[in-house]
Enzyme design. Structure first.
Site: not given
Ligand SMILES: [Fe+2]
Ligand SMILES: [Fe+2]
Length: 388
Positions: A82, A127, A165, A168, A218, A221, A250-251, A254
């Site tokens: 994305w 971020e 990242e 974000h 991670e 977040t 995403d976090e 990660h």
């Molecule tokens: Fe992160």
């Molecule tokens: Fe992030």
């Protein structure tokens, strides 16, 4: 007894749970709760000596093939990823269409409460300090990107993580800018101050501790963005809910990568890894944006953290929850083949969560009576927001 435990160690709650403060003089009758004693260990090093010996760098070298096979697949290919524009009004649209999209965005955000914006802005600023985090990653022994375009799988991962990242902050920042609800100049100043200030993550060049820190962060977040998604939905902005939910996903990915790395380190080098976890928890996991300021409120981070706590976006209970989650994820209680030092570190970490919870209860009782009740935030044009 280690040098560390000989000193008085007090804990102050911050956005991520506790912030350790050491005084040079022992205070046996101090009123503040103290961190439980850490295990005495020759492997527990003072902050200046968390650096790992040269033979340990070989551990990371030997894992390069494993990183290629098991960690790099957790990166999403660019073409399938994305991008911020997927969630934003497209500026290449004809004026009228763009204005319609912008108006719809402003209608959706018009009803979101001020305190929600404080938390979302604080998360976005966190971020946006990404240059600091990439710098910090590249200081870790054995995994740093030595050339800026190194083909080491560790460096490939770090750059890919940074690239993911980077979206974000971009997305949240643009959405907030278009909403018209926030003072972008004060936000930009805060980002400027924060990147210039750096971060408090005193793990020296120790990659074992570095990956424990990133595992924790991670997940923190993931929890935080997940909660801002939930609140956006409850307050009538499904697009913002999707934005925060997508970032949270995403976090989570990660978190999977970093916890997998620590899991592997526990397999190949259990004692050093358990001691690193213990050292990291003994120091406390500070939030990466702990040094934020806007030139107006000297306690800005603390105030942002308290609003996040009140809204349930990120709370003191999450700190102990994350620790318990990681203990379970890494099966720390079952790790065998530890030296006596490793076993002491294991006992310390595995027994820490209930102690942290007890500390939190006492700190919360104290805070209710003594702390400020509301504060003005420059990020939302000096509007006042309740802290309790
Ligand atoms: Fe992160
Ligand atoms: Fe992030």
């Amino acid at each position: 007894m280690s040098t560390f435990t000989a000193k008085m160690v007090s804990l102050a709650w911050n956005h991520n749970g506790f912030h350790h403060r050491q005084s040079k003089v022992s205070k046996p009758h101090a009123r503040k709760p103290t961190l439980p004693n850490a295990p005495s260990s020759t492997l527990i090093r003072t902050p200046e000596t968390y650096a790992i010996p040269p033979e340990k760098i070989e551990v990371f070298k030997s894992l390069e093939g494993w990183v290629s096979k098991c960690i790099l697949p957790l990166v999403k290919p660019v073409e399938q990823s994305w991008q911020p524009l997927d969630f934003l009004p497209d500026s290449s649209l004809p004026d009228e269409d763009f204005n319609d999209k912008l108006r719809a965005l402003r209608d959706r955000t018009a009803e979101l409460p001020d305190d929600y914006f404080v938390v979302l802005v604080g998360d976005m600023i966190t971020e946006e300090a990404l240059p600091t985090y990439q710098t910090r990653l590249n200081q870790l022994d054995g995994v740093a990107d030595k050339t800026g375009s190194s083909t080491s799988p560790w460096a490939v991962w770090s750059r890919a993580w940074t690239a993911e990242e980077n979206r974000h902050g971009d997305l949240l920042r643009t959405y907030l800018y278009l909403s018209g609800r926030v003072d972008m100049r004060m936000i930009e100043r805060t980002i400027h101050y924060l990147i210039a200030a750096g971060m408090e993550c005193d793990v020296d060049k120790n990659p074992y501790m570095g990956f424990v820190y990133t595992s924790f962060q991670e997940r923190a977040t993931f929890i935080s963005h997940g909660n801002t998604a939930r609140l956006a939905k409850e307050n009538g902005d499904p697009v913002l809910a999707r934005i925060c939910g997508t970032i949270a996903a995403d976090e989570k990915r990660h978190e999977n990568a970093y916890t997998k790395i620590v899991e592997k380190l526990l397999e190949v080098d259990p004692t050093e890894t358990v001691v690193a976890i213990s050292n990291m928890m003994r120091k406390g996991i500070t939030m990466p944006a702990h040094l934020m300021q806007d030139g107006k409120d000297p306690r800005l981070f603390n105030h942002f953290a308290r609003v996040a706590q009140r809204l349930g976006v990120y709370t003191v209970a999450d700190y102990a929850d994350i620790l318990e989650f990681l203990i379970d994820r890494w099966k720390l209680e079952k790790i065998q083949d530890l030296t006596s030092e490793g076993r002491r570190a294991q006992d310390f970490v595995c027994g820490l969560a209930p102690k942290i919870r007890r500390f939190q209860e006492r700190a919360a009782e104290r805070a209710d009576k003594t702390e400020t009740h509301s504060v003005k935030f420059s990020w939302i044009f000096n509007k006042e927001v309740s802290l309790i």
